[in-house]
Design a protein around this motif. Structure first.
Motif, PDB file in Angstrom:
ATOM      1  N   GLU A 197       0.933  21.521 -20.551  1.00  0.00           N
ATOM      2  CA  GLU A 197      -0.264  20.761 -20.936  1.00  0.00           C
ATOM      3  C   GLU A 197      -0.006  19.987 -22.224  1.00  0.00           C
ATOM      4  OE1 GLU A 197      -3.367  23.986 -18.966  1.00  0.00           O
ATOM      5  OE2 GLU A 197      -2.875  24.072 -21.094  1.00  0.00           O
ATOM      6  N   GLN A 198       0.747  20.599 -23.131  1.00  0.00           N
ATOM      7  CA  GLN A 198       1.072  19.890 -24.375  1.00  0.00           C
ATOM      8  C   GLN A 198       1.910  18.646 -24.079  1.00  0.00           C
ATOM      9  OE1 GLN A 198       2.688  22.378 -27.480  1.00  0.00           O
ATOM     10  NE2 GLN A 198       0.810  23.562 -27.650  1.00  0.00           N
ATOM     11  N   SER A 211      -1.776  20.300 -33.449  1.00  0.00           N
ATOM     12  CA  SER A 211      -2.220  21.565 -32.858  1.00  0.00           C
ATOM     13  C   SER A 211      -3.596  21.990 -33.357  1.00  0.00           C
ATOM     14  CB  SER A 211      -1.190  22.649 -33.128  1.00  0.00           C
ATOM     15  OG  SER A 211      -1.043  22.823 -34.514  1.00  0.00           O
ATOM     16  N   THR A 239      -3.515  25.434 -28.536  1.00  0.00           N
ATOM     17  CA  THR A 239      -3.763  26.513 -27.581  1.00  0.00           C
ATOM     18  C   THR A 239      -3.399  26.114 -26.151  1.00  0.00           C
ATOM     19  OG1 THR A 239      -6.049  25.836 -27.181  1.00  0.00           O
ATOM     20  CG2 THR A 239      -5.691  27.372 -28.998  1.00  0.00           C
ATOM     21  N   LEU A 240      -2.894  24.903 -25.972  1.00  0.00           N
ATOM     22  CA  LEU A 240      -2.496  24.473 -24.626  1.00  0.00           C
ATOM     23  C   LEU A 240      -1.154  25.095 -24.241  1.00  0.00           C
ATOM     24  CD1 LEU A 240      -3.154  20.606 -24.780  1.00  0.00           C
ATOM     25  CD2 LEU A 240      -4.661  22.365 -23.847  1.00  0.00           C
ATOM     26  N   THR A 265      -8.487  18.910 -31.412  1.00  0.00           N
ATOM     27  CA  THR A 265      -8.779  19.106 -29.990  1.00  0.00           C
ATOM     28  C   THR A 265      -7.978  18.089 -29.171  1.00  0.00           C
ATOM     29  OG1 THR A 265     -10.579  17.528 -29.978  1.00  0.00           O
ATOM     30  CG2 THR A 265     -11.149  19.806 -30.520  1.00  0.00           C
ATOM     31  N   VAL A 266      -7.961  18.332 -27.858  1.00  0.00           N
ATOM     32  CA  VAL A 266      -7.278  17.422 -26.945  1.00  0.00           C
ATOM     33  C   VAL A 266      -7.846  16.010 -27.117  1.00  0.00           C
ATOM     34  CG1 VAL A 266      -7.063  16.856 -24.492  1.00  0.00           C
ATOM     35  CG2 VAL A 266      -6.644  19.201 -25.293  1.00  0.00           C
ATOM     36  N   GLU A 283     -10.355  18.590 -18.421  1.00  0.00           N
ATOM     37  CA  GLU A 283     -10.966  19.931 -18.400  1.00  0.00           C
ATOM     38  C   GLU A 283     -10.858  20.610 -19.764  1.00  0.00           C
ATOM     39  OE1 GLU A 283      -8.828  22.095 -15.416  1.00  0.00           O
ATOM     40  OE2 GLU A 283      -9.158  20.473 -13.950  1.00  0.00           O
ATOM     41  N   ARG A 284      -9.817  20.265 -20.494  1.00  0.00           N
ATOM     42  CA  ARG A 284      -9.573  20.944 -21.769  1.00  0.00           C
ATOM     43  C   ARG A 284      -9.876  20.072 -22.981  1.00  0.00           C
ATOM     44  NH1 ARG A 284      -7.312  23.529 -18.105  1.00  0.00           N
ATOM     45  NH2 ARG A 284      -6.289  25.564 -18.235  1.00  0.00           N
ATOM     46  N   ARG A 301     -12.080  19.789 -25.159  1.00  0.00           N
ATOM     47  CA  ARG A 301     -12.561  20.370 -26.417  1.00  0.00           C
ATOM     48  C   ARG A 301     -11.671  21.492 -26.944  1.00  0.00           C
ATOM     49  NH1 ARG A 301     -15.565  17.069 -27.663  1.00  0.00           N
ATOM     50  NH2 ARG A 301     -17.118  16.157 -26.291  1.00  0.00           N
ATOM     51  N   GLN A 302     -10.599  21.762 -26.224  1.00  0.00           N
ATOM     52  CA  GLN A 302      -9.711  22.852 -26.634  1.00  0.00           C
ATOM     53  C   GLN A 302      -8.736  22.357 -27.705  1.00  0.00           C
ATOM     54  OE1 GLN A 302      -8.416  24.857 -23.079  1.00  0.00           O
ATOM     55  NE2 GLN A 302      -6.590  25.638 -24.093  1.00  0.00           N
ATOM     56  N   LEU A 303      -8.344  23.249 -28.624  1.00  0.00           N
ATOM     57  CA  LEU A 303      -7.387  22.847 -29.647  1.00  0.00           C
ATOM     58  C   LEU A 303      -6.014  22.627 -29.022  1.00  0.00           C
ATOM     59  CD1 LEU A 303      -8.131  25.087 -32.764  1.00  0.00           C
ATOM     60  CD2 LEU A 303      -8.823  22.727 -32.329  1.00  0.00           C
TER      61      LEU A 303
END
Ligand SMILES: Nc1ncnc2c1ncn2[C@@H]1O[C@H](COP(=O)(O)OP(=O)(O)OP(=O)(O)O)[C@@H](O)[C@H]1O
Ligand SMILES: [Mg+2]
Lengths: 298, 234
Positions: free
Chosen positions: B139-140, B89, B134-135, B92-93, B126-127, B129-131
């Motif tokens: 998405e997880q 978690s 936070t998905l 990033t993705v 799309e995600r 760079r997201q942690l």
């Protein structure tokens, strides 16, 4: 103004040392959730390694600080052995309480073992000068080389360490194991080896901290790591234990609080203030300054 | 491809798996259904080496896994999407996907795999760079699945991929499972959503408190009265 600047630099210098030691606590805590009470004693191990090898370096025509490389090696080996011989077997069989008691035992063992070595004994040993004397004058304060090098080296070490955890394969593996051991295994990570590596790095940092500490206070004794270790541990908790930038921040906060209290209040209050700050921060933010409880979604 | 022969697994004194035999052939999608606590996760953990059977054998392509260190089983072409996703978690993705390819050192191969995963799951791209933390849940699940695909495994173990997802996402996940199956990956799927699990599978096993109570083609089982009563709410 000059007192302020002087105090600021003293605080940053102290903070650099605390930060390096705090990193060792936080990295080990992050990966196995153990407060490694023996970590403070690794500073002592590094200190003695340098005491005994600095004369050798000088006789070889090398600068005294080169012996820090040997100290890093010795500390890394002691850290790795502690994990392999003491912590790993206990982790397999015992609870977190048994592990904690083992850590305290290792700490006492190291201190007493050191005293039992005839060349070490109970009396402090004085280290020779490590960095060149003198310094530069900025405005009306003199910045000595030791202070500048201490701050500079520790910042470099922290930047390198941070990049290491972000960008390298081993560093990423360390972060994964810290977060989720079984998922790490499924990724193919050798968890035990990653833990040993973490011990090696954390203990190596203690050797660098030892260099800076004895550059400032050139005295080495078997319990030198206790108070230093305790304050660094406070720094790690303050910043958010298990979080690498937290240990760095916590280290500098503690160093600055200590030096400003000493300058502007009283030196006898410095330690009290350090612990007071800890208590206040923990009341407001129990997970530490940078700590956050990121909820995992189900 | 995967043969589980009469394994017994204990948690201390608790006898969780009581002599189970399961076979998954090349290219098959096999579902393992059963109620809470039946032992489904325990079986998958035993295959991956996170747990060890006290007796019995697990063979992957004829090679006994019992003495293979858990972290090297992925090198043999087996990937595991664990129950509850277990993504990293605080990473990033993209880092999560990179961890999926931990055993691969060829940079080109890693970037190709990443493109392939992004192709399956455009939402992850799309995600990137997201942690991970936070998905959304769906998405997880995509991330956990994508991460397991990074090594291009021959066989995929999936543990309750539809757990906690909205009906639309459940459909989406099952569509992806079918796509993976059609692309030739062998899959052992654990599900509580027996209806969906039987609909996509070739064969299935029904697990009851540590024992296989029924097995057969997924179609047969879906029509079996006992299965319909107990698991399909009919
Ligand atoms: N770590 C553990 N220690 C002791 N008992 C356990 C442990 N993990 C699982 N069990 C027990 O083993 C049995 C099987 O558990 P398992 O998690 O494999 O079930 P499951 O079929 O995956 O259930 P679910 O559908 O709820 O995920 C249960 O009775 C459970 O209580
Ligand atoms: Mg389960």
């Amino acid at each position: 103004m000059s007192t302020f600047l002087q105090t600021l630099f003293v605080g940053l210098r102290l903070g650099s040392i605390y930060a390096l030691v705090a990193l060792g606590y936080t990295m080990v805590y992050g990966i196995i959730r153990l407060i490694n009470f023996a970590h403070g004693d690794f500073i002592m191990v590094g200190g003695y390694t340098m005491i005994f090898t600095i004369p050798v370096m000088i006789s070889l025509g090398l600068p005294g600080w080169v012996s820090v490389l040997l100290a890093i090696l010795v500390c890394a080996l002691v850290g790795m052995s502690t994990e392999l011989i003491a912590y790993r077997p206990v982790r397999k069989k015992g609870t977190s309480m048994t592990a904690l008691i083992t850590a305290i035992a290792v700490s006492l063992l190291l201190e007493n073992l050191a005293q039992a070595i005839p060349q070490i004994g109970p009396n402090p040993k004085v280290a020779s000068k490590i960095f060149a004397a003198g310094g530069v004058r900025i405005a009306d304060v003199t910045l000595d080389w030791t202070t500048m090098l201490t701050i500079f080296i520790s910042i470099v070490v922290m930047v390198v360490l941070y990049q290491f955890t972000q960008k390298t394969k081993i560093g990423r593996a360390m972060r994964c194991v810290s977060e989720d051991k079984s998922a790490s295994i499924l990724m193919g990570i050798n968890v035990n080896r990653t833990i040993v590596t973490t011990f090696a790095i954390g203990s190596g940092l203690a050797a660098i901290a030892a260099l800076m500490y004895i550059a400032q206070y050139p005295k080495v004794y078997t319990t030198m790591g206790s108070m230093l270790g305790l304050k660094a541990f406070v720094a790690a908790v303050l910043g958010g234990i298990g979080i690498i930038p937290g240990a760095m921040l916590g280290g500098f906060v503690i160093g600055l609080v200590e030096s400003f209290t000493t300058s502007y209040v009283s030196s006898s209050m410095a330690d009290a203030f350090v612990f007071l700050i800890l208590i206040i921060v923990l009341i407001i933010k129990p997970a530490g300054i940078l700590g956050k409880n990121m909820g995992e979604k189900v | 491809m995967l043969e589980i022969k009469n394994i017994h697994v204990y948690y201390g004194a608790i006898h969780a798996i009581k002599g189970i035999t399961i076979t998954v052939n090349d290219g098959e999608l096999v579902s393992l259904v059963g109620a809470n606590g039946a032992g489904k996760t325990t079986i998958l953990h035993t295959i991956s080496g996170l747990l060890r059977a006290t007796s019995g054998e697990i063979l992957l392509d004829g090679k006994n896994l019992q003495n293979v260190p858990a972290n090297t089983i992925i090198n043999m072409g087996l990937a595991h999407v664990p129950e509850g996703r277990h993504i990293f978690s605080r990473m990033t993705v993209e880092e999560n996907l990179r961890m999926g390819a931990y055993i691969i050192s060829d940079v080109k191969r890693i970037s190709d795999s990443m493109e392939r995963v992004y192709h399956h799951f455009p939402r992850l791209k799309e995600r990137a760079r997201q942690l991970g933390g936070t998905l959304s849940g769906g998405e997880q699940q995509m991330l956990a699945t994508g991460r397991a695909l990074m090594t291009d495994p021959k066989i995929l173990l999936m543990d309750e991929p539809s757990m906690g997802l909205s009906p639309i996402l459940v459909n989406e996940i099952f569509t992806i499972i079918e796509q993976l199956h059609n692309s030739g990956i062998t899959i052992l799927l654990v599900e509580q959503n027996a209806k969906k699990a039987l609909a996509v599978a070739d064969r299935a096993y029904v697990l009851e408190t540590g024992k296989i109570s029924m097995q057969g083609s997924a179609k047969e089982l879906a029509e079996d009265d006992r299965v319909r009563k107990a698991y399909l709410g009919a």
